[in-house]
Scaffold this motif. Structure first.
Motif, PDB file in Angstrom:
ATOM      1  N   LYS A   1      92.954  62.834 -60.878  1.00 39.18           N
ATOM      2  CA  LYS A   1      90.977  62.498 -61.585  1.00 39.18           C
ATOM      3  C   LYS A   1      89.871  62.746 -60.372  1.00 39.18           C
ATOM      4  O   LYS A   1      89.418  63.369 -59.662  1.00 39.18           O
ATOM      5  CB  LYS A   1      91.267  61.318 -61.866  1.00 39.18           C
ATOM      6  CG  LYS A   1      89.404  60.854 -62.239  1.00 39.18           C
ATOM      7  CD  LYS A   1      89.575  60.210 -63.427  1.00 39.18           C
ATOM      8  CE  LYS A   1      87.716  59.522 -63.155  1.00 39.18           C
ATOM      9  NZ  LYS A   1      88.335  58.138 -63.808  1.00 39.18           N
ATOM     10  N   TYR A   2      91.122  62.192 -59.053  1.00 37.15           N
ATOM     11  CA  TYR A   2      90.203  61.677 -58.243  1.00 37.15           C
ATOM     12  C   TYR A   2      89.921  63.457 -56.953  1.00 37.15           C
ATOM     13  O   TYR A   2      88.831  63.849 -56.503  1.00 37.15           O
ATOM     14  CB  TYR A   2      90.694  61.056 -56.752  1.00 37.15           C
ATOM     15  CG  TYR A   2      90.143  61.308 -55.186  1.00 37.15           C
ATOM     16  CD1 TYR A   2      88.924  59.765 -54.916  1.00 37.15           C
ATOM     17  CD2 TYR A   2      90.297  61.922 -54.094  1.00 37.15           C
ATOM     18  CE1 TYR A   2      88.580  60.015 -53.833  1.00 37.15           C
ATOM     19  CE2 TYR A   2      90.048  61.361 -52.895  1.00 37.15           C
ATOM     20  CZ  TYR A   2      88.589  60.958 -53.206  1.00 37.15           C
ATOM     21  OH  TYR A   2      88.488  61.035 -51.388  1.00 37.15           O
TER      22      TYR A   2
ATOM     23  N   SER B   1      85.809  69.145 -57.180  1.00 36.01           N
ATOM     24  CA  SER B   1      84.877  69.846 -58.540  1.00 36.01           C
ATOM     25  C   SER B   1      83.688  70.464 -58.456  1.00 36.01           C
ATOM     26  O   SER B   1      83.127  71.937 -59.275  1.00 36.01           O
ATOM     27  CB  SER B   1      84.113  69.156 -59.298  1.00 36.01           C
ATOM     28  OG  SER B   1      83.331  68.284 -58.627  1.00 36.01           O
TER      29      SER B   1
ATOM     30  N   ASN C   1      87.680  65.423 -58.777  1.00 40.95           N
ATOM     31  CA  ASN C   1      86.268  65.599 -59.227  1.00 40.95           C
ATOM     32  C   ASN C   1      85.971  65.606 -57.362  1.00 40.95           C
ATOM     33  O   ASN C   1      84.930  66.219 -56.923  1.00 40.95           O
ATOM     34  CB  ASN C   1      86.262  63.667 -58.699  1.00 40.95           C
ATOM     35  CG  ASN C   1      86.085  63.026 -60.228  1.00 40.95           C
ATOM     36  OD1 ASN C   1      86.364  64.116 -61.162  1.00 40.95           O
ATOM     37  ND2 ASN C   1      86.806  62.223 -60.449  1.00 40.95           N
TER      38      ASN C   1
ATOM     39  N   ASN D   1      90.390  61.838 -67.480  1.00 37.71           N
ATOM     40  CA  ASN D   1      90.159  60.392 -66.980  1.00 37.71           C
ATOM     41  C   ASN D   1      91.354  60.075 -68.020  1.00 37.71           C
ATOM     42  O   ASN D   1      90.871  59.696 -69.283  1.00 37.71           O
ATOM     43  CB  ASN D   1      89.233  60.291 -68.301  1.00 37.71           C
ATOM     44  CG  ASN D   1      88.136  58.490 -67.621  1.00 37.71           C
ATOM     45  OD1 ASN D   1      89.107  58.095 -66.493  1.00 37.71           O
ATOM     46  ND2 ASN D   1      87.930  58.360 -68.433  1.00 37.71           N
TER      47      ASN D   1
ATOM     48  N   ASP E   1      86.871  70.913 -66.144  1.00 36.25           N
ATOM     49  CA  ASP E   1      85.021  71.426 -65.248  1.00 36.25           C
ATOM     50  C   ASP E   1      84.501  71.194 -67.144  1.00 36.25           C
ATOM     51  O   ASP E   1      83.735  70.491 -67.442  1.00 36.25           O
ATOM     52  CB  ASP E   1      84.673  72.106 -65.546  1.00 36.25           C
ATOM     53  CG  ASP E   1      84.654  72.381 -63.896  1.00 36.25           C
ATOM     54  OD1 ASP E   1      85.552  71.206 -63.513  1.00 36.25           O
ATOM     55  OD2 ASP E   1      84.627  73.289 -63.049  1.00 36.25           O
TER      56      ASP E   1
END
Length: 399
Positions: free
Chosen positions: A110-111, A117, A114, A213, A208
């Protein structure tokens, strides 16, 4: 008791008949027509926690890809490392993303999602575990899948230490079964395959659009369910070959499978309702298939209960010698067919039968050892992500 026994046997028969019917996909051939002719740009993500012994060989195998160097970058997500993993990565051309206070692989990914992104030059992410090594045509194969219009694709998983002992061999057989009879069969039928943790690709636009999550410690199972709910089919590319390290001691195996079972149960609790709603609202057979597949955790317990009820029924009704004889004959025949089937799988994928005889003969015990794990996980409230140490150093040229 008789009614209960008939009911349980009927449930088991219907359940396994469903999977047998799905196997007809192996009789079909999937025809892929390229809708594009493009070389895509990949971001390769590797979540690593204390992987100093194996990370270098993975990156070396990625650097040997028969794919333009300018079109892929490798990112190693260092997650609370206390060994020399960072020093090993610094010897390579890989990029480093350092994270702290993150407790799972899903949070590390997840990190990275992001972080990347805003990089609109990236077409797709490819996920590996630090202990993997990768065939040099992997990126070409995934690029072809993108050109065929697939947004999420699982590669073909082999075991780099298959010959170590009966346990590593049993894991390899399990993944062969999943690759052939679950993923390939469904892909040929135009259905959705299943992700299994590593060696998969996801288009950046999918992340996107839907986000990432994870709420559980089994991010691959959770993402598979999220894809089903959002009608994102998962393709399977058996030419996208990579190798994975399997555990060779029972203690680590139980710890690992406990995490998988707990995560599966947790995911079903979180996503069962939206999956069912999609089945009826949008007539989603993908959601039905996902529920059926992950209910395996509970079905093993149902099979065990059926066995106990059958045993009690036979004792109460005092079976004659003939019925006992036929029951033993059927059981032995099933065991023999299983051994023949596993021998075929080992040979089919180019492995030595002699060196894998342990896994071939006692694979059933490997599956049976899952039963107490599944039962315990039904009553377990929490399960932490525990690192499985990887130390099997194998270079891609030696596979």
């Amino acid at each position: 008791m008789k009614i209960l026994l008939i009911t349980l046997i009927s449930i088991i028969t219907i359940y396994f008949s469903y999977f047998i019917i799905m196997c007809i996909g192996l009789l079909k051939k999937k025809n892929n027509n390229n809708i594009k002719n493009k070389k895509h740009k990949f971001a390769i993500l590797i979540a690593a926690r204390n992987e100093e012994k194996v990370i270098l060989n993975l990156i070396k195998s990625l650097n040997k890809q028969k794919y333009p160097n300018a079109l892929y970058k490798t990112y190693v997500i260092l997650n609370n490392c206390t060994d020399n993993t960072k020093e090993e990565v610094l010897k390579t051309n890989a990029n480093i993303l350092e994270v702290n206070n993150i407790s799972s692989k899903g949070e590390a990914l997840k990190y990275a999602y992001n972080y990347l992104s805003n990089d609109n030059t990236i077409d797709a992410y490819i996920i590996f575990d630090a202990d993997n090594i990768v065939d040099n045509n992997f990126l070409n194969s995934m690029n072809e899948s993108l050109n065929n219009g697939y947004n999420v694709v699982q590669g073909f998983r082999k075991t780099k230490n298959i010959n170590d002992n009966w346990l590593s061999s049993s894991y390899a057989i399990m993944y062969y079964i999943q690759g052939l009879f679950i993923n390939k069969a469904r892909f040929n039928l135009g259905k959705s395959a299943f992700l299994n943790g590593t060696g998969f690709m996801v288009k950046k636009s999918v992340i996107d659009k839907h986000g990432f999550n994870p709420k559980t410690i089994t991010e691959d199972i959770e993402f598979t369910m999220m894809c089903a709910i959002n009608n994102e089919k998962i393709a399977y590319n058996e030419n996208a070959l990579f190798y994975d390290e399997q555990v060779i001691n029972l203690k680590d195996s139980i710890k690992q499978r406990k995490r998988w079972s707990f995560g599966t149960i947790k995911c079903l609790r979180y996503y069962f309702k939206p999956l069912v709603i999609n089945i009826f609202k949008n007539k989603s057979l993908i959601c039905l298939d996902v529920i059926m597949f992950y209910l395996t955790v509970f079905m093993q317990i149902v099979i065990f209960i059926t066995f106990i009820v059958s045993l009690l029924f036979m004792i109460i009704n005092t079976p004659n010698i003939t019925s006992i004889y036929y029951s033993l004959l059927i059981s032995l025949s099933i065991l023999l067919l299983g051994i023949i089937f596993r021998t075929y799988l080992i040979k089919h994928y180019g492995n030595s039968i002699i060196e894998n005889i342990g896994g071939i003969l006692i694979f059933d015990l490997f599956l049976l050892s899952w039963l107490p794990i599944n039962i315990a996980c039904l009553f377990k409230k929490n399960c932490s992500w525990d690192q499985i140490k990887h130390s099997r150093v194998v270079e891609i040229d030696n596979t």
